[in-house]
Design a protein around this motif. Structure first.
Motif, PDB file in Angstrom:
ATOM      1  N   TRP A  42       0.825  -1.214   0.000  1.00 14.97           N
ATOM      2  CA  TRP A  42       0.000   0.000   0.000  1.00 14.97           C
ATOM      3  C   TRP A  42       0.868   1.278   0.000  1.00 14.97           C
ATOM      4  CZ3 TRP A  42      -0.024  -3.448   4.195  1.00 14.97           C
ATOM      5  CH2 TRP A  42       0.429  -2.986   5.426  1.00 14.97           C
ATOM      6  N   TRP A  43       2.050   1.192  -0.533  1.00 16.83           N
ATOM      7  CA  TRP A  43       2.934   2.355  -0.592  1.00 16.83           C
ATOM      8  C   TRP A  43       2.681   3.145  -1.866  1.00 16.83           C
ATOM      9  CZ3 TRP A  43       7.402  -1.345   1.034  1.00 16.83           C
ATOM     10  CH2 TRP A  43       7.399  -1.455   2.428  1.00 16.83           C
TER      11      TRP A  43
ATOM     12  N   GLU B 104       6.554   7.043  -0.182  1.00 11.51           N
ATOM     13  CA  GLU B 104       6.475   5.576  -0.171  1.00 11.51           C
ATOM     14  C   GLU B 104       6.883   5.007  -1.523  1.00 11.51           C
ATOM     15  OE1 GLU B 104       2.350   5.376   0.828  1.00 11.51           O
ATOM     16  OE2 GLU B 104       2.722   4.992   2.951  1.00 11.51           O
TER      17      GLU B 104
ATOM     18  N   GLY C   1      -3.785   4.638   3.316  1.00 13.71           N
ATOM     19  CA  GLY C   1      -2.811   4.674   4.406  1.00 13.71           C
ATOM     20  C   GLY C   1      -3.158   3.682   5.499  1.00 13.71           C
ATOM     21  N   GLY C   2      -2.089   3.049   6.047  1.00 15.59           N
ATOM     22  CA  GLY C   2      -2.316   2.119   7.151  1.00 15.59           C
ATOM     23  C   GLY C   2      -2.595   0.708   6.687  1.00 15.59           C
TER      24      GLY C   2
ATOM     25  N   GLU D  58       1.620  -6.781   8.407  1.00 16.19           N
ATOM     26  CA  GLU D  58       2.097  -6.320   9.719  1.00 16.19           C
ATOM     27  C   GLU D  58       1.489  -7.139  10.848  1.00 16.19           C
ATOM     28  OE1 GLU D  58       0.352  -2.434   8.909  1.00 16.19           O
ATOM     29  OE2 GLU D  58       2.250  -1.520   9.474  1.00 16.19           O
TER      30      GLU D  58
ATOM     31  N   HIS E   2       9.112   1.434  12.102  1.00 14.29           N
ATOM     32  CA  HIS E   2       8.603   2.814  12.149  1.00 14.29           C
ATOM     33  C   HIS E   2       8.320   3.216  13.598  1.00 14.29           C
ATOM     34  CE1 HIS E   2       8.026   4.294   8.083  1.00 14.29           C
ATOM     35  NE2 HIS E   2       7.555   3.126   7.709  1.00 14.29           N
TER      36      HIS E   2
ATOM     37  N   TRP F 247      -3.291  10.959   4.345  1.00 17.59           N
ATOM     38  CA  TRP F 247      -2.193  11.545   5.135  1.00 17.59           C
ATOM     39  C   TRP F 247      -1.176  12.321   4.284  1.00 17.59           C
ATOM     40  CZ3 TRP F 247       2.952  10.519   4.628  1.00 17.59           C
ATOM     41  CH2 TRP F 247       3.308   9.381   3.912  1.00 17.59           C
TER      42      TRP F 247
ATOM     43  N   TRP G 130       6.743   7.731   8.575  1.00 19.31           N
ATOM     44  CA  TRP G 130       6.561   7.736   7.129  1.00 19.31           C
ATOM     45  C   TRP G 130       6.351   9.162   6.645  1.00 19.31           C
ATOM     46  CZ3 TRP G 130       3.597   4.731  10.471  1.00 19.31           C
ATOM     47  CH2 TRP G 130       2.360   5.251  10.826  1.00 19.31           C
TER      48      TRP G 130
ATOM     49  N   ASN H  37       5.706   0.197  14.701  1.00 16.84           N
ATOM     50  CA  ASN H  37       5.097  -0.764  13.775  1.00 16.84           C
ATOM     51  C   ASN H  37       6.198  -1.191  12.807  1.00 16.84           C
ATOM     52  OD1 ASN H  37       4.869   1.506  11.780  1.00 16.84           O
ATOM     53  ND2 ASN H  37       3.824  -0.131  10.663  1.00 16.84           N
TER      54      ASN H  37
ATOM     55  N   ASP I  98       7.024  -3.067   8.996  1.00 17.40           N
ATOM     56  CA  ASP I  98       6.559  -3.606   7.709  1.00 17.40           C
ATOM     57  C   ASP I  98       7.329  -4.868   7.392  1.00 17.40           C
ATOM     58  OD1 ASP I  98       6.510  -0.268   6.928  1.00 17.40           O
ATOM     59  OD2 ASP I  98       4.707  -1.490   6.733  1.00 17.40           O
TER      60      ASP I  98
ATOM     61  N   LYS J  39      12.345   5.760   3.274  1.00 16.72           N
ATOM     62  CA  LYS J  39      11.001   5.515   3.818  1.00 16.72           C
ATOM     63  C   LYS J  39      10.747   6.337   5.069  1.00 16.72           C
ATOM     64  CE  LYS J  39       7.157   3.017   3.792  1.00 16.72           C
ATOM     65  NZ  LYS J  39       6.545   3.755   4.921  1.00 16.72           N
TER      66      LYS J  39
ATOM     67  N   ASP K 294      -1.808   0.714  14.201  1.00 15.34           N
ATOM     68  CA  ASP K 294      -1.116   0.298  12.980  1.00 15.34           C
ATOM     69  C   ASP K 294      -0.808  -1.196  12.977  1.00 15.34           C
ATOM     70  OD1 ASP K 294       1.414   1.957  10.936  1.00 15.34           O
ATOM     71  OD2 ASP K 294      -0.171   0.526  10.501  1.00 15.34           O
TER      72      ASP K 294
END
Ligand code: GAL
Length: 430
Positions: free
Chosen positions: A40-41, A46, A72-73, A97, A148, A255, A275, A306, A308, A344, A384
């Protein structure tokens, strides 16, 4: 969306069908294997970081096929991934995640990476939090790439200089500073009004006002005593005070749009994970020159994290062994982890990566991580996807979002709803 695990007989049928499809005709066996990657980047920052991954994959004898799901998220991305898996057509690899990794592994979808992990001694280079989340029954089934920090406050330096404002270190100071900024005709807090963005501030408040142990009991354990405590009521009252300051709901913004407002000085502060730093950097803004980074109020000793990771879906690659080995080598490579995470805004998941080239905010994050780890102040982000199954997480996000914008909902009603969520949902599920 609740992903009800497939009955095993149905799963067996799907995997039988997919395996039949996966056997590649002889003619294609010598082409470069295609790696379809769901992630989802999609913001500028991202995408810039993801481009480094794509480059590495394409330079190593494979072809990256992008499957980006905006949002986002990652909630939308996970919904799409679940739909594709149920249809028997999962991607080769997916960003993922937290507890969702175990849920997918439990259903038998994920490639076991333990032999590669042993060969490369992943256990020696990863922090305990990464060992816990990326392994299922003691075997690695996911490859961790980022670390993150959630509890960050980003400040537009020009606005703070112009208004001669100090960086707020407590929530009362934050409210006071925000009121001055609002008085000056500038939006104090850049916030996109999406549920996950709003709810993320509440987890920062819980840590900032009452510390890591309360955070764990409330947002990780959903302990009824913590839910009904005066500390939780105090956090909800402070959250309501912020809502009144932010004013009635504006238009929903993703965001990156909000980070752009911060960068241009249309807003003075943003409370969101790092991010944001990757985005500011991609927009051409520099730490300490254009913006300042500071711990979210009261959280200088804490670190909400969080991570990834990427998983490989075992039944959807014509070259499972080659793809798994190459992707694991690439994603865990120290140089790649350094290059990717600098872009990132995050820290490398590996703890043995040289941080030369990382900016002052990342070095602050590293210091905070080490200190928080040493003092047991490292906590997983609920919002997250690092703490609870997806269903519980999303119900809490929606509840906090409703409370933030509907002033008729009382803190006591939120506490009651949290108790209902705790009672009603088993610990299983995504
Ligand atoms: C998080 C993810 C970050 C960033 C953020 C905003 O879930 O871990 O890498 O993409 O969403 O989309």
């Amino acid at each position: 969306m609740t992903f009800n695990p497939l009955p095993l007989f149905c799963l067996g049928f799907i995997m039988a069908v997919v395996n039949a499809q996966a056997s590649t005709p002889l003619s294609q066996q010598h082409t470069q294997p295609e790696v379809e990657v769901l992630h989802w980047w999609t913001s500028k920052g991202e995408q810039r970081a993801a481009a480094a991954l794509k480059q590495a994959v394409n330079n190593n004898g494979m072809v990256w096929k992008d499957f980006a799901v905006r949002g986002g998220g990652g909630e939308s991305a996970m919904t799409v991934l679940q739909a594709r898996a149920i249809a028997g057509n999962p991607p080769t690899m997916a960003q993922i995640e937290g507890p969702a990794i175990e849920a997918w592994a439990r259903l038998g979808f994920l490639t076991d990476l333990e032999s590669i992990a042993q060969q490369q001694q992943w256990q020696q280079s990863l922090p305990d939090i990464a060992l816990k989340v990326n392994r299922y029954r003691g075997h690695f089934v996911a490859i961790p790439l980022t670390l993150h920090r959630i509890n960050w406050m980003w400040l537009n330096k020009q606005v703070f200089t112009q208004l001669n404002l100090a960086v707020p270190h407590t929530w009362p100071e934050f409210m006071h500073t925000a009121a001055i900024i609002k008085q000056a005709g500038i939006t104090p807090l850049a916030i996109g009004h999406e549920p996950w963005q709003v709810a993320m501030i509440f987890e920062m408040m819980s840590l900032g006002l009452h510390g890591a142990e309360h955070y764990r009991q409330l947002l990780v354990e959903l302990n009824p005593d913590a839910i009904t405590s005066t500390k939780t009521l105090a956090s909800l009252k402070m959250f309501r005070q912020l809502a009144q300051l932010v004013g009635p709901k504006q238009n929903i913004q993703e965001w990156p749009q909000v980070t752009s407002d911060l960068a241009q000085g249309k807003a003075a502060m943003q409370l969101l994970g790092d991010w944001v730093k990757g985005e500011l950097s991609a927009l051409g803004y520099q730490a300490d020159v254009d913006y300042l980074c500071a711990p979210a109020p009261g959280t200088q000793d804490g670190f909400i994290y969080n991570m990834d990771s990427f998983v490989l879906f075992s039944q959807n690659s014509a070259h499972p062994q080659q793809v798994s080995q190459t992707m694991a080598n690439l994603l865990m490579d120290k140089t790649l982890q350094s290059q990717f995470n600098q872009l990132k805004g995050s820290l490398p998941a590996r703890q043995d990566v040289d941080l030369t080239g990382f900016d002052s905010c990342s070095l602050k994050a590293k210091q905070a991580f080490d200190k928080a780890k040493a003092n047991n102040n490292l906590v997983p982000s609920l919002i997250d996807s690092m703490a609870l199954p997806e269903q519980q997480q999303n119900e809490i996000i929606q509840l906090l979002h409703r409370y933030f914008y509907q002033s008729e909902i009382t803190p006591e009603q939120v506490v009651q709803q949290l108790l209902n969520i705790q009672k009603r949902l088993g610990q299983d599920g995504f």
